[in-house]
Design a protein around this motif. Structure first.
Motif, PDB file in Angstrom:
ATOM      1  N   GLY A  28       0.819  -1.201   0.000  1.00  0.00           N
ATOM      2  CA  GLY A  28       0.000   0.000   0.000  1.00  0.00           C
ATOM      3  C   GLY A  28       0.854   1.252   0.000  1.00  0.00           C
ATOM      4  O   GLY A  28       1.728   1.428   0.859  1.00  0.00           O
ATOM      5  N   LEU A  29       0.636   2.141  -0.968  1.00  0.00           N
ATOM      6  CA  LEU A  29       1.369   3.402  -1.081  1.00  0.00           C
ATOM      7  C   LEU A  29       0.387   4.557  -0.962  1.00  0.00           C
ATOM      8  O   LEU A  29      -0.712   4.529  -1.531  1.00  0.00           O
ATOM      9  CB  LEU A  29       2.109   3.482  -2.416  1.00  0.00           C
ATOM     10  N   HIS A  30       0.831   5.596  -0.240  1.00  0.00           N
ATOM     11  CA  HIS A  30      -0.043   6.741   0.024  1.00  0.00           C
ATOM     12  C   HIS A  30       0.782   8.009  -0.116  1.00  0.00           C
ATOM     13  O   HIS A  30       1.921   8.090   0.377  1.00  0.00           O
ATOM     14  CB  HIS A  30      -0.606   6.698   1.444  1.00  0.00           C
ATOM     15  N   LEU A  31       0.208   9.006  -0.813  1.00  0.00           N
ATOM     16  CA  LEU A  31       0.809  10.331  -0.887  1.00  0.00           C
ATOM     17  C   LEU A  31      -0.123  11.316  -0.203  1.00  0.00           C
ATOM     18  O   LEU A  31      -1.326  11.352  -0.495  1.00  0.00           O
ATOM     19  CB  LEU A  31       1.032  10.746  -2.349  1.00  0.00           C
ATOM     20  N   PHE A  32       0.461  12.111   0.736  1.00  0.00           N
ATOM     21  CA  PHE A  32      -0.306  13.126   1.456  1.00  0.00           C
ATOM     22  C   PHE A  32       0.348  14.479   1.234  1.00  0.00           C
ATOM     23  O   PHE A  32       1.584  14.602   1.177  1.00  0.00           O
ATOM     24  CB  PHE A  32      -0.332  12.822   2.958  1.00  0.00           C
ATOM     25  N   GLN A  88       9.219   1.049   9.932  1.00  0.00           N
ATOM     26  CA  GLN A  88       8.687  -0.207  10.481  1.00  0.00           C
ATOM     27  C   GLN A  88       7.836   0.036  11.733  1.00  0.00           C
ATOM     28  O   GLN A  88       7.974  -0.642  12.746  1.00  0.00           O
ATOM     29  CB  GLN A  88       9.827  -1.185  10.792  1.00  0.00           C
ATOM     30  N   HIS A  89       6.973   0.986  11.642  1.00  0.00           N
ATOM     31  CA  HIS A  89       6.081   1.311  12.742  1.00  0.00           C
ATOM     32  C   HIS A  89       4.786   0.509  12.595  1.00  0.00           C
ATOM     33  O   HIS A  89       4.174   0.489  11.527  1.00  0.00           O
ATOM     34  CB  HIS A  89       5.782   2.811  12.739  1.00  0.00           C
ATOM     35  N   LEU A  90       4.381  -0.170  13.659  1.00  0.00           N
ATOM     36  CA  LEU A  90       3.193  -1.014  13.613  1.00  0.00           C
ATOM     37  C   LEU A  90       1.956  -0.205  13.972  1.00  0.00           C
ATOM     38  O   LEU A  90       1.935   0.516  14.980  1.00  0.00           O
ATOM     39  CB  LEU A  90       3.341  -2.195  14.575  1.00  0.00           C
ATOM     40  N   VAL A  91       0.927  -0.362  13.160  1.00  0.00           N
ATOM     41  CA  VAL A  91      -0.320   0.369  13.348  1.00  0.00           C
ATOM     42  C   VAL A  91      -1.476  -0.621  13.246  1.00  0.00           C
ATOM     43  O   VAL A  91      -1.528  -1.436  12.314  1.00  0.00           O
ATOM     44  CB  VAL A  91      -0.489   1.477  12.290  1.00  0.00           C
ATOM     45  N   GLY A  92      -2.392  -0.554  14.210  1.00  0.00           N
ATOM     46  CA  GLY A  92      -3.587  -1.386  14.167  1.00  0.00           C
ATOM     47  C   GLY A  92      -4.725  -0.661  13.481  1.00  0.00           C
ATOM     48  O   GLY A  92      -4.980   0.518  13.760  1.00  0.00           O
ATOM     49  N   VAL A  93      -5.411  -1.371  12.599  1.00  0.00           N
ATOM     50  CA  VAL A  93      -6.467  -0.744  11.806  1.00  0.00           C
ATOM     51  C   VAL A  93      -7.688  -1.651  11.805  1.00  0.00           C
ATOM     52  O   VAL A  93      -7.573  -2.876  11.640  1.00  0.00           O
ATOM     53  CB  VAL A  93      -5.996  -0.501  10.355  1.00  0.00           C
ATOM     54  N   ARG A 103      -6.596  -5.512  11.911  1.00  0.00           N
ATOM     55  CA  ARG A 103      -5.391  -5.981  11.242  1.00  0.00           C
ATOM     56  C   ARG A 103      -4.230  -5.077  11.610  1.00  0.00           C
ATOM     57  O   ARG A 103      -4.411  -3.924  12.030  1.00  0.00           O
ATOM     58  CB  ARG A 103      -5.579  -6.027   9.724  1.00  0.00           C
ATOM     59  N   THR A 104      -3.041  -5.608  11.434  1.00  0.00           N
ATOM     60  CA  THR A 104      -1.826  -4.883  11.807  1.00  0.00           C
ATOM     61  C   THR A 104      -1.011  -4.596  10.551  1.00  0.00           C
ATOM     62  O   THR A 104      -0.795  -5.492   9.712  1.00  0.00           O
ATOM     63  CB  THR A 104      -0.976  -5.713  12.785  1.00  0.00           C
ATOM     64  N   PHE A 105      -0.573  -3.327  10.410  1.00  0.00           N
ATOM     65  CA  PHE A 105       0.217  -2.908   9.250  1.00  0.00           C
ATOM     66  C   PHE A 105       1.553  -2.355   9.733  1.00  0.00           C
ATOM     67  O   PHE A 105       1.630  -1.685  10.773  1.00  0.00           O
ATOM     68  CB  PHE A 105      -0.525  -1.847   8.437  1.00  0.00           C
ATOM     69  N   GLU A 106       2.587  -2.672   8.949  1.00  0.00           N
ATOM     70  CA  GLU A 106       3.911  -2.097   9.206  1.00  0.00           C
ATOM     71  C   GLU A 106       4.047  -0.875   8.307  1.00  0.00           C
ATOM     72  O   GLU A 106       4.010  -0.982   7.076  1.00  0.00           O
ATOM     73  CB  GLU A 106       4.995  -3.123   8.896  1.00  0.00           C
ATOM     74  N   VAL A 107       4.219   0.282   8.911  1.00  0.00           N
ATOM     75  CA  VAL A 107       4.176   1.565   8.200  1.00  0.00           C
ATOM     76  C   VAL A 107       5.561   2.197   8.163  1.00  0.00           C
ATOM     77  O   VAL A 107       6.286   2.201   9.167  1.00  0.00           O
ATOM     78  CB  VAL A 107       3.170   2.519   8.883  1.00  0.00           C
ATOM     79  N   ASN A 108       5.910   2.750   6.950  1.00  0.00           N
ATOM     80  CA  ASN A 108       7.107   3.574   6.779  1.00  0.00           C
ATOM     81  C   ASN A 108       6.659   4.915   6.199  1.00  0.00           C
ATOM     82  O   ASN A 108       5.903   4.951   5.215  1.00  0.00           O
ATOM     83  CB  ASN A 108       8.105   2.923   5.828  1.00  0.00           C
ATOM     84  N   ALA A 109       7.113   6.017   6.787  1.00  0.00           N
ATOM     85  CA  ALA A 109       6.701   7.354   6.350  1.00  0.00           C
ATOM     86  C   ALA A 109       7.933   8.217   6.089  1.00  0.00           C
ATOM     87  O   ALA A 109       8.852   8.261   6.921  1.00  0.00           O
ATOM     88  CB  ALA A 109       5.807   8.007   7.396  1.00  0.00           C
ATOM     89  N   LEU A 110       7.950   8.907   4.917  1.00  0.00           N
ATOM     90  CA  LEU A 110       9.079   9.756   4.526  1.00  0.00           C
ATOM     91  C   LEU A 110       8.567  11.142   4.130  1.00  0.00           C
ATOM     92  O   LEU A 110       7.496  11.265   3.496  1.00  0.00           O
ATOM     93  CB  LEU A 110       9.826   9.144   3.333  1.00  0.00           C
ATOM     94  N   VAL A 127       2.379  -2.300   4.846  1.00  0.00           N
ATOM     95  CA  VAL A 127       2.378  -3.728   4.528  1.00  0.00           C
ATOM     96  C   VAL A 127       1.553  -4.452   5.589  1.00  0.00           C
ATOM     97  O   VAL A 127       1.745  -4.237   6.792  1.00  0.00           O
ATOM     98  CB  VAL A 127       3.815  -4.293   4.499  1.00  0.00           C
ATOM     99  N   ASP A 128       0.665  -5.299   5.155  1.00  0.00           N
ATOM    100  CA  ASP A 128      -0.161  -6.080   6.082  1.00  0.00           C
ATOM    101  C   ASP A 128       0.705  -7.174   6.722  1.00  0.00           C
ATOM    102  O   ASP A 128       1.163  -8.100   6.047  1.00  0.00           O
ATOM    103  CB  ASP A 128      -1.323  -6.702   5.323  1.00  0.00           C
ATOM    104  N   VAL A 129       0.946  -7.049   8.019  1.00  0.00           N
ATOM    105  CA  VAL A 129       1.782  -8.034   8.742  1.00  0.00           C
ATOM    106  C   VAL A 129       0.954  -8.697   9.844  1.00  0.00           C
ATOM    107  O   VAL A 129       1.492  -9.121  10.870  1.00  0.00           O
ATOM    108  CB  VAL A 129       3.045  -7.361   9.343  1.00  0.00           C
TER     109      VAL A 129
END
Length: 697
Positions: A28-32, A88-93, A103-110, A127-129
């Motif tokens: 999953g890719l996101h632009l903000f 590699q920050h874990l986020v529950g959604v 579900r749990t996702f591993e998030v990277n933000a730049l 990424v769904d982990v």
């Protein structure tokens, strides 16, 4: 010649790669933008929420993602402000699919910037982990149960350990119920369980502050059926249930139905505690309110957790079973209560059998004396109880030979050494072979005529003496433990114990040390002069701090009582044959004063004649004759010689050699006792009434 444009091709390739990532990548890719509004997402992103991609553009983070706990906007705002990436920050959604789930996702933000350093927004990959993190969580839970459950050998406590470990990490409510007979140490019943099998609720734990309970911990009951609980105990298979008001089996247990309704439980997992086709109990796990329902992965994990718990309960059951047998053996081998002694009153604290190697005993000796012994054998279970019985029998046997306390312990040390050698020759697979035999023991002899108590100790079981003035002192130095390789000699100590003195013997050195340092309940023995000695035992129990383990020890408390002066007579004798007639005359007069019957008096005079004659001929002055009127009538002849007499069977023509033979025939028992300065030959006779004197205190 045409020149290539590498920068243009690189830019084209980069744009093509970016387009491919947004259209084909499973990540999953996101632009903000700088306001944290969605500019673009890739085709993998809608999996996070069943919403068309176009509906996401221009919306804020909080409007798009249903995060479990964390404020995503604050996280991304920090990336915008600082430029420090999140890796590699874990986020529950919360995800809306066929069934709502977390579900749990591993998030990277730049932070995104143009070539001139202008901040354009934030790029996020997700990424769904979920499966990976659930596997890790299950592993951690299994490790936690293995580390926390089974630290005790109490089946009920094991249930508490399991419930405390599972709540709230794995379940919102955890209940453990164990077959009642298993709690008592009996074999677990084979399935299917007999009708009416009783189960005890051993643990209840809830994540709610005031949880409703259908039944209290400690309740013993028959399970209502048919329910998932009875079914799980019938075929030993777990049950996974979705709970709702119309669940049909809830009607079998209205109290449980009300508790489930009040707690808002929606998912139930029932796992049997089983081992080798035997049912030990059940573990019931509930999830309530917003917690996700149990699934098949949870069921598989719960089975593993229950298997470990069942093994721990079985180990505890075996220990309880062995302990029960050892305690029963110990109770049968030890006296129900110390023997009654007129001049040394004794009482003991309750022995629960928690330490089957501990023993106590009191033995009546000649001349109104009393022997006291307290000991403890290392180890536990039947082996400790059996060794204790062997040593107690040895002490009883050796005490009849008038051995001094230090000499008796030396002989007992040899006996323990032989028992240790026997262990060394056991088969290599026998665990007892590798268990060292160590024995602590304290032995004392109290003489009410002299007011002296002679004591010796092996190990650290030093007796305590509380004198009439309230002072407390240790009575005997510690010697080597019986059965050890230490060959140091044992030391006997003589201590004055005037009437009113209190002696305390315990098989636990910690208790002795505590009493020596905190003699509060012993400091005023005069308070117990006219009260039952058992009251002092109770005072000791109340004085010990919690956790001291007084009920694991054998404790004897004894109080010295005065010997009536008119029940004892002693006369010095000249080392002359004429002393025999003088001794008979004095004996005859004393027995008349004591109202001893004529037949016994006649036999006593014959015994005195033989004992005095033997001392005049073969002993050394000074000579002393003593008569003691106790439960038995005792004649003692003392002299300073060291030669020990022995019983002879004289021939028909022999002129001598019949003295001790005659004494042995007339007396109930006889023997020889040595002291550093003299020896005593004694003979006991049974009195006609065989009762204690009426004038005893």
């Amino acid at each position: 010649m045409a020149h290539s444009d590498p920068d243009g091709r690189v830019d084209a390739a980069a744009a093509s790669m970016l387009e491919a990532l947004f259209t084909q990548s499973p990540i999953g890719l996101h632009l903000f933008d700088t306001d944290l509004r969605v500019l673009r997402v890739n085709t993998a992103t809608p999996f996070m929420r069943n919403v068309p991609v176009d509906d996401w553009r221009g919306r804020r983070v909080r409007d798009v993602y249903r995060l479990v706990e964390e404020d995503a906007e604050a996280l991304l705002r920090e990336v915008l402000d600082t430029g420090i990436p999140v890796v590699q920050h874990l986020v529950g959604v919360h995800v809306e699919e066929d069934e709502p789930q977390e579900r749990t996702f591993e998030v990277n933000a730049l932070r995104l910037e143009d070539p001139h350093g202008k901040v354009l927004g934030v790029g996020v990959s997700a990424v769904d982990v979920t499966q990976r993190e659930r596997a890790h969580a299950h592993t951690r839970m299994l490790d936690a149960v293995r580390g926390n459950v089974g630290r005790t050998l109490d089946p009920a406590a094991i249930g508490e350990e399991l419930a405390a470990t599972l709540v709230p990490t794995f379940a919102d409510i955890a209940i453990v119920e164990v077959v009642d007979s298993v709690i008592r140490g009996d074999d677990a019943p084979l399935t299917p369980l007999p009708t009416g099998t009783l189960l005890m609720r051993t643990a209840f734990r809830s994540a709610h502050p005031r949880p409703p309970q259908a039944h209290s911990v400690g309740d013993v009951r028959r399970l209502a059926g048919p329910t998932p609980f009875t079914q799980a105990l019938s075929d030993l298979r777990p049950r996974l249930e979705r709970l709702h008001p119309a669940t049909p089996w809830l009607a079998a247990d209205p109290a449980l139905a009300e508790a489930i309704r009040s707690s808002r439980a929606h998912s139930l997992l029932v796992v049997p505690l089983t081992l080798r086709d035997a049912a030990l109990g059940t573990v019931s796990l509930y999830r309530t309110e917003h917690s996700p329902a149990f699934d098949e992965d949870d069921r598989a994990l719960a089975v593993e957790l229950a298997s470990h718990t069942a093994l721990c309960i079985e180990n505890a059951r075996r220990f309880t079973h062995e302990h029960t047998i050892a305690a029963t053996v110990q109770r049968r081998l030890l006296p129900r209560r110390p023997e009654a002694h007129a001049w040394l009153e004794t009482a003991y604290l309750s022995l629960t059998g928690a330490d089957p190697g501990a023993w106590y005993d009191t033995t009546a000796l000649a001349s109104a004396r009393t022997a006291i012994v307290v000991g403890k054998v290392s180890g536990r279970g039947l082996n400790a109880a059996a060794t204790m019985a062997q040593l107690r029998t040895a002490v009883r046997s050796m005490s009849a030979f008038e051995l001094a306390p230090d000499e008796l312990l030396a002989r007992l040390h040899d006996t323990a050494g032989r028992l240790a050698a026997e262990r060394a020759h056991l088969p290599s697979g026998d665990p007892l072979r590798h268990e060292k035999l160590r024995v602590d023991c304290a032995y004392a002899v109290h003489d009410p005529l002299t007011g002296v108590c002679t004591m010796a100790a092996a190990g650290h079981l030093t007796p305590l003496i509380v004198h009439p003035d309230g002072t407390v002192s240790a009575a005997a130095p510690a010697g080597p433990r019986l059965g050890s390789s230490n060959g140091a000699p044992f030391a006997a100590v003589e201590t004055d114990t005037p009437p009113g003195s209190v002696l305390v013997f315990t098989s636990d050195p910690l208790l002795t040390s505590y009493l020596a340092e905190n003699p509060g309940p012993l400091a005023a023995p005069s308070d117990y002069a006219d009260r039952p000695l058992q009251d002092l035992c109770d005072a000791l129990v109340y004085a010990f701090p919690a956790g001291m383990g007084v009920h694991d020890a054998a404790v004897i408390v004894a109080r010295a009582r005065p010997f009536p002066s008119d029940r004892f007579a002693a006369w010095p004798l000249d080392p002359d044959p004429a002393a025999v007639a003088d001794a008979r005359r004095r004996t005859r007069g004393q027995l008349a004063a004591w109202n001893v019957d004529d037949e016994t008096a006649y036999d006593t005079q014959l015994i005195v004649s033989e004992l005095v004659t033997n001392a005049v001929r073969y002993g050394s002055p000074p000579l002393e004759l003593r008569l003691i009127h106790d439960r038995t009538l005792t004649c003692e002849m003392r002299d300073a010689g060291s030669a020990a007499p022995h019983l002879r069977h004289a021939a028909t023509v022999d002129e001598g050699g019949r003295g001790l033979f005659i004494t042995a025939q007339l007396a109930q028992a006889w023997g020889t006792r040595f002291t550093p300065s003299a020896k005593t030959i004694w003979a006991e006779q049974t009195l006609a009434d065989a009762t204690e004197p009426d004038d005893r205190p």
